[in-house]
Design an enzyme around this catalytic site. Structure first.
Site, PDB file in Angstrom:
ATOM      1  N   LYS A  12      -8.478   7.471 -19.475  1.00  0.00           N
ATOM      2  CA  LYS A  12      -8.351   7.945 -20.706  1.00  0.00           C
ATOM      3  C   LYS A  12      -7.568   8.000 -21.717  1.00  0.00           C
ATOM      4  O   LYS A  12      -7.074   6.942 -21.863  1.00  0.00           O
ATOM      5  CB  LYS A  12      -9.037   9.429 -20.221  1.00  0.00           C
ATOM      6  CG  LYS A  12     -10.031   9.491 -19.500  1.00  0.00           C
ATOM      7  CD  LYS A  12     -11.158   9.017 -19.328  1.00  0.00           C
ATOM      8  CE  LYS A  12     -12.340   9.028 -18.125  1.00  0.00           C
ATOM      9  NZ  LYS A  12     -12.599  10.293 -17.818  1.00  0.00           N
ATOM     10  N   ARG A  69       1.077  -0.919   0.107  1.00  0.00           N
ATOM     11  CA  ARG A  69       0.053  -0.118  -0.376  1.00  0.00           C
ATOM     12  C   ARG A  69       0.776   0.958   0.331  1.00  0.00           C
ATOM     13  O   ARG A  69       1.224   2.525  -0.540  1.00  0.00           O
ATOM     14  CB  ARG A  69      -0.847   0.039   1.623  1.00  0.00           C
ATOM     15  CG  ARG A  69      -1.350   1.133   1.101  1.00  0.00           C
ATOM     16  CD  ARG A  69      -3.054   1.471   2.630  1.00  0.00           C
ATOM     17  NE  ARG A  69      -3.032   0.616   3.190  1.00  0.00           N
ATOM     18  CZ  ARG A  69      -1.706   0.472   4.736  1.00  0.00           C
ATOM     19  NH1 ARG A  69      -1.015   1.134   4.268  1.00  0.00           N
ATOM     20  NH2 ARG A  69      -2.258  -0.172   5.061  1.00  0.00           N
ATOM     21  N   TYR A 125     -15.950  18.138 -15.000  1.00  0.00           N
ATOM     22  CA  TYR A 125     -16.503  16.928 -15.204  1.00  0.00           C
ATOM     23  C   TYR A 125     -17.235  16.608 -13.830  1.00  0.00           C
ATOM     24  O   TYR A 125     -17.654  16.761 -12.794  1.00  0.00           O
ATOM     25  CB  TYR A 125     -15.148  15.953 -15.104  1.00  0.00           C
ATOM     26  CG  TYR A 125     -15.255  14.383 -14.882  1.00  0.00           C
ATOM     27  CD1 TYR A 125     -16.546  13.988 -15.906  1.00  0.00           C
ATOM     28  CD2 TYR A 125     -15.383  13.649 -13.822  1.00  0.00           C
ATOM     29  CE1 TYR A 125     -16.608  12.386 -16.514  1.00  0.00           C
ATOM     30  CE2 TYR A 125     -15.541  12.155 -13.565  1.00  0.00           C
ATOM     31  CZ  TYR A 125     -15.837  11.780 -14.824  1.00  0.00           C
ATOM     32  OH  TYR A 125     -16.403  10.394 -14.963  1.00  0.00           O
ATOM     33  N   ASP A 139      -7.015  19.698 -13.829  1.00  0.00           N
ATOM     34  CA  ASP A 139      -7.381  18.877 -14.476  1.00  0.00           C
ATOM     35  C   ASP A 139      -7.057  18.380 -15.695  1.00  0.00           C
ATOM     36  O   ASP A 139      -7.512  19.164 -16.711  1.00  0.00           O
ATOM     37  CB  ASP A 139      -8.881  18.274 -13.964  1.00  0.00           C
ATOM     38  CG  ASP A 139      -8.841  16.896 -14.240  1.00  0.00           C
ATOM     39  OD1 ASP A 139      -9.136  16.431 -15.756  1.00  0.00           O
ATOM     40  OD2 ASP A 139      -9.816  16.076 -14.788  1.00  0.00           O
TER      41      ASP A 139
END
Ligand SMILES: *Cc1c(COP(=O)(O)O)cnc(C)c1O
Length: 397
Positions: free
Chosen positions: A215, A55, A112, A190
């Site tokens: 994306k 982690r 978004y 972003d």
């Protein structure tokens, strides 16, 4: 790993080599995927190579982080990237790292939908306020930031998407960085639509870049992921702590797929740009089309700014139809190569009806999208086939 990191100026060379040094035992040119969750120390308190538990750190995730930092942060070697299980997980970790209850986020009026939902529904009840503004109107942004200061907001964030989704608005990153910094706010960009190949917000003055690597960066519609990239060591430490302590990390297989996609980002983006430019131009001449939104078109209101702050206009094109919602839906349901689906940025072309798909969560708010609009994610197929497909669908109207 580090000797490969910043040696080369060229974007594609960095994309292929940063963080990708060959493996030492067998000489494997492609670094192996490290699935192990845990690492044996030399002895109690002495780690072998700094790794102890997955982690916190994982070599495959590190490869991706080094690769992405080398692209988004340029060649000065200061940038650090942190990757997460999704774009929204990255955004959530970032906001927890740089803000707390009492903070205020001023964001663009077409961010978004999922970002808006995160801020409104998850962070709102935790005590983070938000204001929605038109990022093209600098004085409105200044006023919104000033209002948050007089309302006593502690940490302030300006949250920007350019080009925006799906209205393809272009905002001036350098000017907005100045506006934010003048009042002690941080500018977050972003950069999902543009990718570091087309636009480098950190170089233009932004403090933080976030990505949905799902994306263009992954690029093949087969892996969900997100990233935060920063130049500032103090913010980096905080984001790293969130990644470790809240644990929204991406797994090693996901990190590997993302790295593999990122290696070809430059060549893919060149083709996305070219195909989208040709399609936008074609759509201008088609009966039934009311408006084509593409920053590469000379009459796009953000064209000159995009030409200045980007090195290409990207693969996303939005189209509005004179026949309203019915026409838009019919086109979206009739194309064959352009598959009707959410998401974007993959090698295959997709078409989305935002009002009821990606942006359904913002219906009825200030962020609502016109119902006669479809958004194209133009893939890297042969452009003549894509145009034939659109032609067939639009002539059925
Ligand atoms: C998809 C997307 C996100 C969210 O990313 P996920 O990987 O789906 O969580 C954020 N911003 C933009 C611009 C996006 O397109």
């Amino acid at each position: 790993m580090s000797e490969y990191q910043y040696t080369y100026e060229g974007f594609n060379t960095r994309a292929i080599h940063a963080g990708q040094a060959h493996e030492e035992v067998y000489g494997a040119v492609v670094p192996p995927v490290h699935l192990s969750t845990t690492y044996a120390p030399v002895k109690v308190g002495e780690l072998r190579h700094g790794y102890d538990y997955g982690r916190g750190t994982n070599p495959t995730r590190d490869s991706l982080q080094v690769q992405l930092a080398a692209l988004e942060g340029g060649v000065d070697g200061k940038a650090q990237a942190f990757t997460f299980g999704s774009g929204l997980a990255a955004e959530n970790a970032l906001i927890h790292a740089i803000a707390g209850p009492g903070a205020h986020i001023v964001m663009g009026n077409d961010v978004y939908g999922g970002t808006y939902r995160l801020v409104d529904k998850i962070l709102g009840p935790w005590g983070v306020g938000h204001t929605v503004v038109d990022m093209g109107d600098l004085s409105a942004v200044e006023q919104a930031l000033a209002a948050t200061a007089s309302a006593g907001a502690t940490d302030r964030i300006l949250w920007l998407e350019t080009p925006s989704n799906p209205m393809m608005k272009i905002s001036d990153i350098a000017a907005l960085a100045e506006v934010a910094h003048a009042v002690g706010a941080l500018l977050v960009v972003d950069n999902t639509f543009a990718t570091p190949y087309l636009q480098l917000p950190l170089e233009l003055g932004a403090d933080v870049v976030v990505h949905s690597t799902t994306k263009y960066i992954g690029g093949h519609s087969d892996v969900i992921g997100g990233a935060v990239v920063v130049n500032d060591a103090e913010i980096a430490e905080k984001v790293k702590f969130q990644q470790f302590a809240a644990g929204a990390v991406n797994g090693p297989l996901d990190a590997y797929l993302t790295t593999r996609g990122l290696k070809t980002l430059g060549v893919r983006m060149d083709r996305h740009n070219a195909n989208a430019g040709t399609i936008a131009q074609y759509l201008l001449s088609v009966p039934g089309v009311e408006r084509v939104l593409y920053p590469g078109l000379a009459d796009h209101p953000g064209h000159e700014l995009a030409a200045k702050q980007m090195r290409g206009f990207g693969g996303m094109v939005s189209v509005q139809f004179t026949g309203g919602a019915a026409a838009a839906k019919q086109v979206a349901e009739t194309t064959r190569l352009f598959q009707l689906a959410e998401s974007l940025g993959g090698i295959e072309s997709l078409m989305n009806y935002p009002a009821e798909m990606t942006h359904a969560s913002v219906a009825g708010t200030e962020l609502a999208v016109p119902d006669n609009l479809v958004r194209l994610s133009v893939g890297i197929e042969d452009v003549a086939d894509l145009i034939d497909d659109l032609d067939r669908a639009i002539s059925s109207l």
